[in-house]
Structures are given as structure tokens and as C-alpha cells.
Scaffold this active site. Structure first.
Site, mmCIF file in Angstrom:
data_model
loop_
_atom_site.group_PDB
_atom_site.id
_atom_site.type_symbol
_atom_site.label_atom_id
_atom_site.label_comp_id
_atom_site.label_asym_id
_atom_site.label_seq_id
_atom_site.Cartn_x
_atom_site.Cartn_y
_atom_site.Cartn_z
ATOM 1 N N ASN A 85 19.743 -22.735 -20.171
ATOM 2 C CA ASN A 85 19.943 -24.172 -20.085
ATOM 3 C C ASN A 85 20.210 -24.594 -18.643
ATOM 4 O O ASN A 85 20.202 -23.773 -17.727
ATOM 5 C CB ASN A 85 21.081 -24.584 -21.028
ATOM 6 C CG ASN A 85 20.825 -25.922 -21.691
ATOM 7 O OD1 ASN A 85 20.418 -26.878 -21.039
ATOM 8 N ND2 ASN A 85 21.076 -25.992 -22.993
ATOM 9 N N HIS A 115 34.057 -10.126 -2.493
ATOM 10 C CA HIS A 115 34.586 -9.955 -1.142
ATOM 11 C C HIS A 115 35.807 -9.050 -1.190
ATOM 12 O O HIS A 115 36.559 -9.068 -2.172
ATOM 13 C CB HIS A 115 34.961 -11.308 -0.542
ATOM 14 C CG HIS A 115 33.815 -12.264 -0.454
ATOM 15 N ND1 HIS A 115 32.955 -12.294 0.611
ATOM 16 C CD2 HIS A 115 33.386 -13.214 -1.321
ATOM 17 C CE1 HIS A 115 32.045 -13.225 0.404
ATOM 18 N NE2 HIS A 115 32.277 -13.803 -0.760
ATOM 19 N N GLY A 142 28.302 -22.450 -22.646
ATOM 20 C CA GLY A 142 28.314 -23.227 -21.416
ATOM 21 C C GLY A 142 29.574 -23.043 -20.589
ATOM 22 O O GLY A 142 30.664 -22.806 -21.100
ATOM 23 N N ALA A 160 32.328 -20.665 -24.812
ATOM 24 C CA ALA A 160 32.211 -21.594 -23.697
ATOM 25 C C ALA A 160 33.460 -21.560 -22.820
ATOM 26 O O ALA A 160 34.582 -21.482 -23.307
ATOM 27 C CB ALA A 160 31.988 -23.004 -24.223
ATOM 28 N N ARG A 183 37.011 -11.058 -32.425
ATOM 29 C CA ARG A 183 36.601 -10.579 -33.749
ATOM 30 C C ARG A 183 35.216 -9.971 -33.677
ATOM 31 O O ARG A 183 34.436 -10.273 -32.757
ATOM 32 C CB ARG A 183 36.616 -11.707 -34.782
ATOM 33 C CG ARG A 183 35.580 -12.816 -34.580
ATOM 34 C CD ARG A 183 35.646 -13.794 -35.738
ATOM 35 N NE ARG A 183 34.710 -14.895 -35.612
ATOM 36 C CZ ARG A 183 33.438 -14.869 -36.058
ATOM 37 N NH1 ARG A 183 32.946 -13.764 -36.605
ATOM 38 N NH2 ARG A 183 32.664 -15.927 -35.942
#
Length: 213
Positions: A85, A115, A142, A160, A183
């Protein structure tokens, strides 16, 4: 012949990102990414041509919503039927391997770059990179972040907003910051949809039963 810093980058050792060869490779990637992101909505053929030049591998049936960002492109290898997406960011200083049938939500970051904790080494301009592997059938929600060196096992779901700093096993749901397994994925996750699939009503248990968390 690749430079010392180029080889060190790919080997997971400290390197200087301002090496001329690496700088040129990043410029090449940015030019291709610019073309990809500036394509018109209907120019899917053009985007596939650009992606084939940009990525190390892009399998059949993949679809990447623009815009996207990456460092080099050639370190990214995708299997078949990958859907990504909007607003993917991949810092592919090391290998990023994405399996078949992977779904990646909007605003996901996949970061192989790191880093040193020591500030003196950072001031010297040194960094490192560790590979990321996303196995077949994974769904990443997302705004998730995948940190350097992580492997996500096949069929697992990353909730998300999660920050994945350690490996995730196969066939589990994992969420949080830091991301943790909450789970396993079981046959009940399929059964929850059977009523709706058969046309006899809403999915059993409603949306709660089918939530990845």
C-alpha cells in the site's frame, strides 16, 4: 569492482555511506523512484518496467501503490503476488527479502540500516546494515516498523503500529512496541468467517472475532 565500503555494507560491517560508488547507486535509485512515483494512475505498464529496473527481483502479480521510497532498490527481492500500500519506505542497505503472497499496509517502514551506539563512531560517519526477511503469506499492518536483522515467519500477522525489533515466528499474531506474540493463528480464524462466506449472515463473533489483535 565494488568498493571496500560497498562490500562492508553488504557484509554487515561498519562502512561509510558517503563512499562515491554508494552515493552513485543511491542517486540511480532516486531517479527510478521519481519516475515510478510521478507515473499517471493508469500507467501500470510503465511502473512495472521501472520496478523491474529498480528492484533485485519483482515476481509475478505484484502491485506497489506509489509513492514509495528506497535507498538502493537492487537489495529488494520480492516473490509473487505481493501487494504494498501507499508510502512504503525501505532502507535497503542490506538485503530485504519479501516472500510470496505478502500484504504490506500503508506507511510501513522496513529498515536494514543502523548506526553505532557509540557517539564517536557515529561522528566518524560509520553505519551498518542487517538483512530483513518477510516470509510467505505475512500481513503487515499500517504504520508498522521493521528493524534491522528481523525475520518474520510465514503467515504471521503484524498489528498496525507495531515496532518489530526481534524475530517473529510463523503462524502467529504479534503486536505492540516492542512487538510481541499475542496468540497463534488457528483454524478458528477461518471458522469465524464461515457463516458470512456461506451467505447466512455476518461473520461469527463479528469484527472482534476477526481482528488481528
Amino acid at each position: 569492482m565494488a568498493s571496500k565500503d560497498w562490500n562492508n555494507m553488504l557484509a554487515g560491517r561498519l562502512y561509510h555511506a558517503q563512499d562515491p560508488d554508494l552515493t552513485a547507486a543511491r542517486l540511480r535509485a532516486r531517479q527510478l523512484v521519481f519516475r515510478y512515483n510521478q507515473s499517471a494512475p493508469g500507467e501500470e505498464g510503465l511502473r512495472r518496467e521501472v520496478a523491474a529496473e529498480l528492484f533485485g527481483r519483482m515476481g509475478e502479480g505484484c502491485y506497489l501503490e506509489p509513492p514509495l521510497r528506497c535507498d538502493y532498490g537492487f537489495n529488494i527481492r520480492m516473490g509473487d503476488r505481493v501487494y504494498i500500500n501507499f508510502n512504503l519506505v525501505v532502507l535497503d542497505c542490506a538485503a530485504v527479502t519479501i516472500g510470496n503472497d505478502v500484504l504490506i499496509g500503508p506507511n510501513v517502514g522496513i529498515y536494514t540500516a543502523g548506526h553505532p551506539v557509540d557517539p564517536g563512531l557515529r561522528r566518524e560517519g560509520l553505519e551498518f546494515a542487517l538483512p530483513v526477511t518477510i516470509e510467505d503469506g505475512v500481513w503487515i499492518g499500517g504504520h508498522a516498523v521493521i528493524a534491522p536483522g528481523v525475520r518474520i515467519g510465514r503467515n504471521s500477522v503484524i498489528g498496525a503500529g507495531s515496532v518489530v525489533t526481534k524475530d517473529i515466528p510463523a503462524n502467529v499474531v504479534a503486536v505492540g512496541n516492542p512487538c510481541r506474540v499475542i496468540r497463534p493463528i488457528t483454524e478458528k480464524d477461518r471458522e469465524a468467517w464461515q457463516v458470512e462466506k456461506s451467505g447466512n449472515g455476518a461473520a461469527a463473533g463479528g469484527t472482534e472475532a476477526n481482528s488481528p489483535v
